[in-house]
Design an enzyme around this catalytic site. Structure first.
Site, PDB file in Angstrom:
ATOM      1  CG  HIS A  37      -1.874  -0.937   1.281  1.00  0.00           C
ATOM      2  ND1 HIS A  37      -1.841  -1.943   2.431  1.00  0.00           N
ATOM      3  CD2 HIS A  37      -2.920  -1.368   0.536  1.00  0.00           C
ATOM      4  CE1 HIS A  37      -2.780  -2.958   2.257  1.00  0.00           C
ATOM      5  NE2 HIS A  37      -3.631  -2.572   1.044  1.00  0.00           N
ATOM      6  CG  ASP A 149      -5.791  -7.359  -5.583  1.00  0.00           C
ATOM      7  OD1 ASP A 149      -6.242  -8.384  -5.386  1.00  0.00           O
ATOM      8  OD2 ASP A 149      -4.986  -6.653  -4.728  1.00  0.00           O
ATOM      9  CB  SER A 185      -4.561  -7.246   4.292  1.00  0.00           C
ATOM     10  OG  SER A 185      -4.298  -5.766   3.716  1.00  0.00           O
TER      11      SER A 185
END
Ligand code: PAF
Length: 282
Positions: A37, A149, A185
């Protein structure tokens, strides 16, 4: 760094930047932040005048039986990590994001029906709905997403084009742990024994990559190899696919730019990973 909790305040901040012709960079997240992130914010820093990160665990993108309730949440830790890396953190309450009577959803057909979309019914509809809502509130010039992703990125890019959002999307490389595990995560759920087995996804991709380098072009064989590696190394493979990087349709024999994509369960934790390869044209 300012913490913003309401849509109205975030919209005012965004208006301020737009009026002055300044560029806002945006990294949407569901919190439980890691270096992946933070790298999104790093990429935005080079292009933008100010950066916004959002933290919102979006109920709409969890399928029945998935981990919405237990999804890791630690706002205090996230805020500490973000402190030096962004200017605004938007942490809306659920009733702000989806007020009573909210009845719109956004769905990108086709691209959402393959890979993870086949297994997680409605997941991408939930993602595009929340990202469209966030884009409408933050109105950034740039928005950054991770390559891990990849399907999500391609779907959001298509939505952004189809709906003329006028936002430039940046796909940032997957950030990995030292041993190659893609940061996620959900890695937090893994026991130390499962953590070792989680490496099987990366191993499967690298094995297929090696086979391609020495001349294998049959996608069916490569898929079998990847499934075998994952299952032999203690994961429960969900899929292994080789698809075109733009339309996400199977490519066989492989040629041009392809995505090798895998998904597997390690214990109860579902993990994904991928690799983009440039192969010879037919
Ligand atoms: O990638 C994620 O963390 C989420 O899918 C996103 C883009 C923040 C939407 O909830």
């Amino acid at each position: 760094m300012k913490v913003v909790r309401t849509c109205a305040e975030m919209i005012e901040i965004s208006k301020f930047y737009i009026k002055q012709n300044l560029r806002l960079g945006f990294a949407p997240t569901m919190g439980c932040l890691h270096d992946g992130h933070l790298s999104l914010l790093e990429h935005l820093n080079r292009r933008c005048d100010a950066r916004v990160a959002s933290i919102f665990v979006n109920p709409k993108q969890f399928c029945p039986g998935e981990d919405f309730e237990r999804y890791p949440r630690d706002e205090e830790r996230d805020l500490k990590l973000l402190k030096k890396n962004c200017d605004y953190v938007f942490i809306p309450y659920e009733k702000e994001m989806y007020p009573k009577g909210f009845s719109t959803s956004v769905e990108v057909s086709g691209l959402s029906d393959t890979l993870c979309g086949k297994k997680r019914m409605g997941h991408f509809k939930g993602v595009t709905t929340v990202v469209a809502r966030l884009f409408g509130i933050v109105r950034p010039t740039f928005a950054a997403f991770g390559q891990k992703d990849y399907q999500q990125f391609v779907i959001i890019k298509k939505m952004t084009q189809d709906l003329s959002f006028g936002i430039q999307l940046i796909m940032c490389p997957t950030v990995r742990e030292k041993d190659g595990l893609a940061m996620s995560s959900r890695n937090m759920y893994l026991s130390s024994e499962e953590r070792a087995r989680a490496l099987s996804l990366r191993k499967a991709l690298l094995t297929a990559k090696k086979e391609i380098e020495i001349g294998q072009t049959k996608a069916e064989n490569l898929k079998k190899t990847m499934l075998k590696v994952m299952n032999n190394l203690g994961a429960k493979a969900e899929y292994a696919e080789i698809v075109d990087t733009e339309n996400l349709q199977t490519v066989d024999p492989i040629h041009g730019e392809v995505l090798l994509a895998v998904a597997a369960y390690v214990g109860k934790t579902r993990l994904i990973d991928n690799e983009i390869l440039r192969c010879k044209e037919l």
